[in-house]
Design a protein around this motif. Structure first.
Motif, short mmCIF file in Angstrom:
data_model
loop_
_atom_site.label_atom_id
_atom_site.label_comp_id
_atom_site.label_asym_id
_atom_site.label_seq_id
_atom_site.Cartn_x
_atom_site.Cartn_y
_atom_site.Cartn_z
N ASN A 54 70.45 -81.70 11.76
CA ASN A 54 71.28 -80.54 11.45
C ASN A 54 72.11 -80.84 10.21
O ASN A 54 72.70 -81.91 10.08
CB ASN A 54 72.21 -80.22 12.62
CG ASN A 54 73.01 -78.95 12.39
OD1 ASN A 54 72.46 -77.96 11.91
ND2 ASN A 54 74.28 -78.96 12.74
N GLY A 55 72.17 -79.87 9.28
CA GLY A 55 72.78 -80.13 7.99
C GLY A 55 71.87 -80.97 7.14
O GLY A 55 72.31 -81.86 6.41
N ALA A 56 70.57 -80.68 7.20
CA ALA A 56 69.56 -81.56 6.62
C ALA A 56 69.58 -81.61 5.11
O ALA A 56 69.04 -82.55 4.52
CB ALA A 56 68.17 -81.14 7.11
N ALA A 57 70.16 -80.61 4.44
CA ALA A 57 70.16 -80.60 2.99
C ALA A 57 71.33 -81.34 2.38
O ALA A 57 71.37 -81.58 1.18
CB ALA A 57 70.15 -79.16 2.47
N GLY A 58 72.29 -81.73 3.21
CA GLY A 58 73.47 -82.42 2.71
C GLY A 58 73.21 -83.89 2.40
O GLY A 58 72.08 -84.38 2.49
N GLY A 62 72.23 -85.89 5.58
CA GLY A 62 71.10 -85.19 6.18
C GLY A 62 69.80 -85.40 5.43
O GLY A 62 68.76 -85.69 6.05
N HIS A 63 69.82 -85.29 4.10
CA HIS A 63 68.55 -85.38 3.38
C HIS A 63 68.01 -86.80 3.37
O HIS A 63 66.81 -87.02 3.32
CB HIS A 63 68.65 -84.76 1.99
CG HIS A 63 69.14 -85.63 0.89
ND1 HIS A 63 70.45 -86.07 0.78
CD2 HIS A 63 68.50 -86.14 -0.21
CE1 HIS A 63 70.58 -86.80 -0.31
NE2 HIS A 63 69.41 -86.87 -0.92
N PHE A 64 68.90 -87.79 3.47
CA PHE A 64 68.43 -89.16 3.62
C PHE A 64 67.91 -89.41 5.04
O PHE A 64 66.92 -90.13 5.23
CB PHE A 64 69.53 -90.17 3.28
CG PHE A 64 69.83 -90.28 1.81
CD1 PHE A 64 68.83 -90.64 0.91
CD2 PHE A 64 71.09 -90.02 1.31
CE1 PHE A 64 69.10 -90.75 -0.45
CE2 PHE A 64 71.37 -90.13 -0.03
CZ PHE A 64 70.37 -90.48 -0.92
N ALA A 106 64.03 -79.94 10.24
CA ALA A 106 65.19 -79.85 9.37
C ALA A 106 65.88 -78.50 9.57
O ALA A 106 65.24 -77.45 9.55
CB ALA A 106 64.78 -80.00 7.91
N VAL A 107 67.20 -78.54 9.73
CA VAL A 107 67.99 -77.33 9.90
C VAL A 107 68.95 -77.20 8.72
O VAL A 107 69.76 -78.10 8.45
CB VAL A 107 68.79 -77.35 11.21
CG1 VAL A 107 69.62 -76.07 11.36
CG2 VAL A 107 67.87 -77.53 12.41
N ALA A 108 68.84 -76.09 7.99
CA ALA A 108 69.70 -75.82 6.84
C ALA A 108 69.59 -74.34 6.52
O ALA A 108 68.89 -73.59 7.20
CB ALA A 108 69.30 -76.68 5.64
N SER A 109 70.27 -73.90 5.46
CA SER A 109 70.17 -72.50 5.07
C SER A 109 68.90 -72.25 4.27
O SER A 109 68.23 -73.19 3.82
CB SER A 109 71.40 -72.07 4.27
OG SER A 109 71.47 -72.76 3.04
N SER A 110 68.59 -70.99 4.06
CA SER A 110 67.28 -70.61 3.51
C SER A 110 67.02 -71.19 2.13
O SER A 110 65.87 -71.48 1.79
CB SER A 110 67.16 -69.08 3.47
OG SER A 110 68.23 -68.52 2.74
N ILE A 170 76.15 -77.75 -0.28
CA ILE A 170 75.66 -78.69 -1.29
C ILE A 170 74.24 -79.12 -0.93
O ILE A 170 73.91 -79.31 0.24
CB ILE A 170 76.60 -79.92 -1.35
CG1 ILE A 170 77.98 -79.47 -1.85
CG2 ILE A 170 76.03 -81.00 -2.25
CD1 ILE A 170 79.06 -80.52 -1.64
N GLN A 171 73.41 -79.28 -1.95
CA GLN A 171 72.05 -79.78 -1.76
C GLN A 171 71.98 -81.18 -2.35
O GLN A 171 71.88 -81.36 -3.55
CB GLN A 171 71.05 -78.85 -2.46
CG GLN A 171 69.58 -79.29 -2.28
CD GLN A 171 68.61 -78.27 -2.81
OE1 GLN A 171 68.36 -77.25 -2.19
NE2 GLN A 171 68.05 -78.54 -3.98
N GLY A 172 72.05 -82.18 -1.48
CA GLY A 172 72.06 -83.56 -1.96
C GLY A 172 73.47 -84.01 -2.28
O GLY A 172 74.40 -83.78 -1.50
N LYS A 173 73.68 -84.63 -3.43
CA LYS A 173 74.94 -85.26 -3.77
C LYS A 173 75.47 -84.76 -5.11
O LYS A 173 74.73 -84.34 -5.98
CB LYS A 173 74.75 -86.78 -3.84
CG LYS A 173 74.28 -87.43 -2.55
CD LYS A 173 75.28 -87.28 -1.42
CE LYS A 173 76.55 -88.05 -1.69
NZ LYS A 173 77.53 -87.91 -0.56
N ILE A 174 76.79 -84.87 -5.26
CA ILE A 174 77.49 -84.58 -6.51
C ILE A 174 77.86 -85.90 -7.15
O ILE A 174 78.44 -86.79 -6.49
CB ILE A 174 78.75 -83.74 -6.27
CG1 ILE A 174 78.37 -82.41 -5.60
CG2 ILE A 174 79.49 -83.48 -7.58
CD1 ILE A 174 79.57 -81.61 -5.12
#
Length: 322
Positions: A163-167, A170-172, A186-190, A313-317
């Motif tokens: 959950n929160g897989a794109a953060g 989560g993505h790691f 993976a659970v995230a927004s569209s 956020i998608q990944g990291k800043i």
């Protein structure tokens, strides 16, 4: 040298670019010429001196920050000097790592042109990965690694819901679970579907259209990178005797979970150079990659924090350090 500092708690605008002395590496330390640093939630929690955040974020007493304070635990850069007793690195080596975490007051101070780090907290940066990509890995990558490998000891063949897989974490977690032979949901927004499928997710649930807890049953493991007061909804998705691994605190109705034999596994991420080397090997062979949401110049750290607190956020800043 130039460094970002906060002279007191507050909004992102308290982050200012100061001129400060170059630090000296102590015994066991190296001096790093920082080329990129990464934002992580503890950076903005600490910037506000933790005052605005609910108790659910913290297992015990809230830490206090000593100001003036330089954020940043994740750094990638070049060794500029070595302290007494350091033999594993030499001047000119490219390194990255999570520095002195979870000690925020004496931590990485990576939002700067130079910082020091214990050699034991660093690994060599793979030549195929640039500094921006490498800086995006340490805290989020180690959190996912320590959950999947140390706490969960994930076996092949399990069904894992992230959950929160794109953060950041989560993505790691998606990628590391795949390296261990898991079936990953993976659970995230569209807007994140292509990103997560490209990372290897076997199934994708857009939580804005479908509640994951209604769509999934009998998962072996839920890695929840969101938490919060509604976290208990994932009890419906995990099987009896399964595992929930919360990255942040939340209300998981633990008495109900205990009746069903559901375990909770996880822990505080910590600096570990040997595990950073494991992540470096995965980055080098293409099994792992860092998603980059956005890159800001060091001087624009306040804008980067504004972006971080905006969410989704998608990944990291990452901060690029000239």
């Amino acid at each position: 040298m130039k460094a970002i500092r906060a002279h007191g708690p507050g909004d992102p605008g308290v982050l200012v670019l100061d001129e400060v002395p170059v630090p000296e590496p102590g015994p066991g330390d190296v001096l790093i010429r920082v080329r990129a640093a990464c934002l992580n939630p503890p950076d903005w929690y600490a910037r506000r001196d933790f005052a605005m955040f609910a108790d659910e974020h913290f297992a015990g007493d809230r830490p206090r920050v000593r100001f003036p304070w330089t954020p940043g635990s994740d750094a990638s850069g070049v060794v500029a000097a070595v302290g007494p007793g350091v033999t594993e690195f030499a001047e000119g080596d490219e390194v990255f790592g999570l520095i002195r975490f979870p000690d925020l007051n004496n931590g990485g101070r990576a939002y700067a042109e130079y910082t020091t780090a214990p050699a034991a907290h660093l690994a060599r940066k793979p030549p195929s990965v640039d500094h921006v990509q490498a800086a995006a890995v340490p805290m989020a990558g180690l959190t996912a690694y320590q959950f999947v490998v140390d706490h969960i000891r994930l076996p092949a063949g399990w069904t894992v819901l992230v959950n929160g897989a794109a953060g950041g974490v989560g993505h790691f977690a998606v990628q590391l679970a795949k390296t261990r032979g898991a079936h990953v949901i993976a659970v995230a927004s569209s807007r994140h579907e292509k990103f997560l499928r490209d990372l290897g997710a076997d199934e994708y649930i857009d939580y804005t259209a479908t509640a994951a807890e209604d769509a999934v049953r009998d998962a072996d493991l839920v890695i929840d990178t969101v938490g919060g007061p509604d976290a208990h909804r994932f009890l419906k998705a995990v099987k009896d005797g399964g595992i929930i691994s919360p990255v942040f605190h939340g209300d998981y109705h633990r008495e109900e979970a205990a009746r069903r034999g559901i375990e909770f596994r996880g822990g505080q991420v910590h600096s570990d150079g040997a595990q950073m080397a494991e992540l470096a090997a995965l980055l080098a062979d293409g099994s792992l990659r860092a998603g980059i949401d956005s890159v800001y110049d060091l001087a624009d750290a306040a804008k980067a924090h504004e972006r971080a607190e905006g969410g989704h956020i998608q990944g990291k800043i990452v901060l690029s350090v000239p």
